[in-house]
Design an enzyme around this catalytic site. Structure first.
Site, short mmCIF file in Angstrom:
data_model
loop_
_atom_site.label_atom_id
_atom_site.label_comp_id
_atom_site.label_asym_id
_atom_site.label_seq_id
_atom_site.Cartn_x
_atom_site.Cartn_y
_atom_site.Cartn_z
N GLN A 1 3.57 -6.47 12.12
CA GLN A 1 4.36 -6.42 10.89
C GLN A 1 3.58 -7.03 9.73
OE1 GLN A 1 8.64 -7.68 11.76
NE2 GLN A 1 7.62 -8.26 13.66
N ASN A 2 2.44 -7.63 10.01
CA ASN A 2 1.66 -8.34 9.00
C ASN A 2 0.79 -7.38 8.20
OD1 ASN A 2 2.78 -10.65 10.09
ND2 ASN A 2 1.04 -11.03 11.44
N ASP B 1 -1.92 -8.60 6.35
CA ASP B 1 -3.09 -9.39 5.93
C ASP B 1 -4.42 -8.98 6.55
OD1 ASP B 1 -3.03 -10.57 8.59
OD2 ASP B 1 -1.38 -11.83 7.86
N HIS C 1 3.79 -2.15 8.42
CA HIS C 1 4.16 -2.44 7.04
C HIS C 1 3.02 -2.21 6.06
CE1 HIS C 1 7.66 -5.22 8.52
NE2 HIS C 1 7.96 -3.94 8.56
N CYS D 1 -6.44 5.22 -9.86
CA CYS D 1 -6.96 6.09 -8.81
C CYS D 1 -8.34 6.60 -9.19
CB CYS D 1 -6.01 7.27 -8.60
SG CYS D 1 -6.51 8.40 -7.28
N CYS E 1 -7.90 12.26 -11.48
CA CYS E 1 -6.54 11.74 -11.29
C CYS E 1 -6.24 10.59 -12.25
CB CYS E 1 -6.32 11.30 -9.85
SG CYS E 1 -4.62 10.71 -9.55
N GLY F 1 5.03 -14.55 17.52
CA GLY F 1 5.20 -15.05 16.16
C GLY F 1 6.10 -14.23 15.28
N THR F 2 7.17 -13.68 15.86
CA THR F 2 8.11 -12.90 15.06
C THR F 2 9.53 -13.36 15.33
OG1 THR F 2 8.99 -10.69 14.59
CG2 THR F 2 8.11 -11.06 16.79
N ASN G 1 6.67 -17.89 20.62
CA ASN G 1 7.20 -18.20 19.30
C ASN G 1 7.54 -19.68 19.22
OD1 ASN G 1 7.82 -17.00 16.75
ND2 ASN G 1 10.00 -17.25 17.16
#
Length: 310
Positions: free
Chosen positions: A140-141, A143, A158, A207, A212, A249-250, A275
């Protein structure tokens, strides 16, 4: 998305098993059966036999590398929380402010490095691939610390801080420029007294596709946006074949990712949660290992004595 919605309904019907018992004795029995194990030796035996391992990771992994989460008390950039900036509406109203926020996050990542949890996962993937076994990381990170650690089989549900998408032509491209455009140099300070830079749209990231010049946005999934169906399909395929799942870690509260591991557990596959605390899904898993992921995960994924290394 229909698959995950169906799974959610099924999980809701199953999760309250202890509360439906007709006597306190039956309730106690069901709740005790739901308590996950923290026996590392037992987990290691399961790990040694697994052929297809799915590892679902969240913000807790990156937090140990010093990556700000912008969640909970004190989780502000200037006077805004992430959910006030990470939306299509916020970008439409003030693209300069949103780009300042993401520029700050991109620049902050330049000083962050993978921690022992990221490294343990990447080393496990590399080692097991030589044995004909597979590891996939579903994160979900945004980074890219998993990628930086060396993970190859990575599904970023994500998106990524270091990818952009054109609002005109839709082109998605990796972008590691620092700063991402000249106008953002020195901008993005998180101090609440800092005034907006009010950068004109034409000076924000543009862009570079021929002819564009459309306004770029971060290629991340914002609040109110759907996840990429192609990524979700790939996730579904991996979860269907995995014979061991780790949740690392979630908080297991953000959907649809919160359904992934319970969905796997519902078909009898062992799930291990790593966790700091228990989560709403903990009772559905076979294992739970409390504590920092950088401490608990490396011994869990280390070479097992039964592994044959060529």
């Amino acid at each position: 998305m229909c698959l995950f919605q169906s799974t959610a309904r099924r999980l809701v019907s199953q999760v309250h098993c202890g509360l439906k018992a007709s006597s306190s004795k039956k309730q106690k029995f069901c709740l005790e059966m739901a308590r996950p194990s923290s026996n590392m030796a037992d987990f290691r035996e399961v790990f040694a036999k697994a052929k297809h391992i799915a590892i679902i990771t969240g913000a807790g992994v990156s937090a140990e590398s010093g990556v700000p989460t912008f969640r909970g008390a004190g989780g502000f950039w200037r006077k805004w929380q992430a959910q006030e900036l990470a939306t299509p509406g916020a970008f439409a109203r003030n693209p300069s402010r949103v780009w300042e926020f993401y520029h700050y996050r991109r620049e902050a990542m330049l000083s962050k490095h993978p921690n022992p949890a990221h490294i343990a996962i990447a080393e496990c993937e590399k080692r097991l691939s030589k044995q004909g076994r597979s590891v996939v990381v579903i994160t979900q990170n945004i980074d890219e610390l998993h990628r930086k650690a060396g993970t190859k089989h990575l599904l970023e549900i994500h998106g990524s801080l270091f990818k952009t998408r054109c609002t005109s032509c839709g082109n998605v491209a990796a972008n590691y420029k620092s700063p991402i455009c000249p106008a953002l140099a020195g901008k993005g300070a998180p101090d609440p007294d800092t005034e907006d830079a009010a950068i004109p749209v034409e000076d924000l990231p543009q862009c570079e596709e021929d002819g564009c010049n459309g306004l770029l946005r971060p290629h991340v999934v914002w609040f109110g946006e759907a996840l990429d169906p192609g990524v979700l399909t790939a996730v579904e395929k991996e979860l269907d074949i995995c014979d061991l799942c780790l949740v690392v870690g979630t908080s297991s509260v953000v959907y649809p990712a919160a359904m992934f591991a319970p969905q796997v557990s519902a078909r009898g596959v062992p799930v291990a949660e790593f966790n700091m605390e228990t989560t709403p899904a903990t009772s559905r898993f076979r294992f739970h290992f409390p504590g920092p992921c950088g401490t608990t995960l490396p011994p869990a994924l280390a070479r097992h004595e039964t592994e044959i290394i060529s």
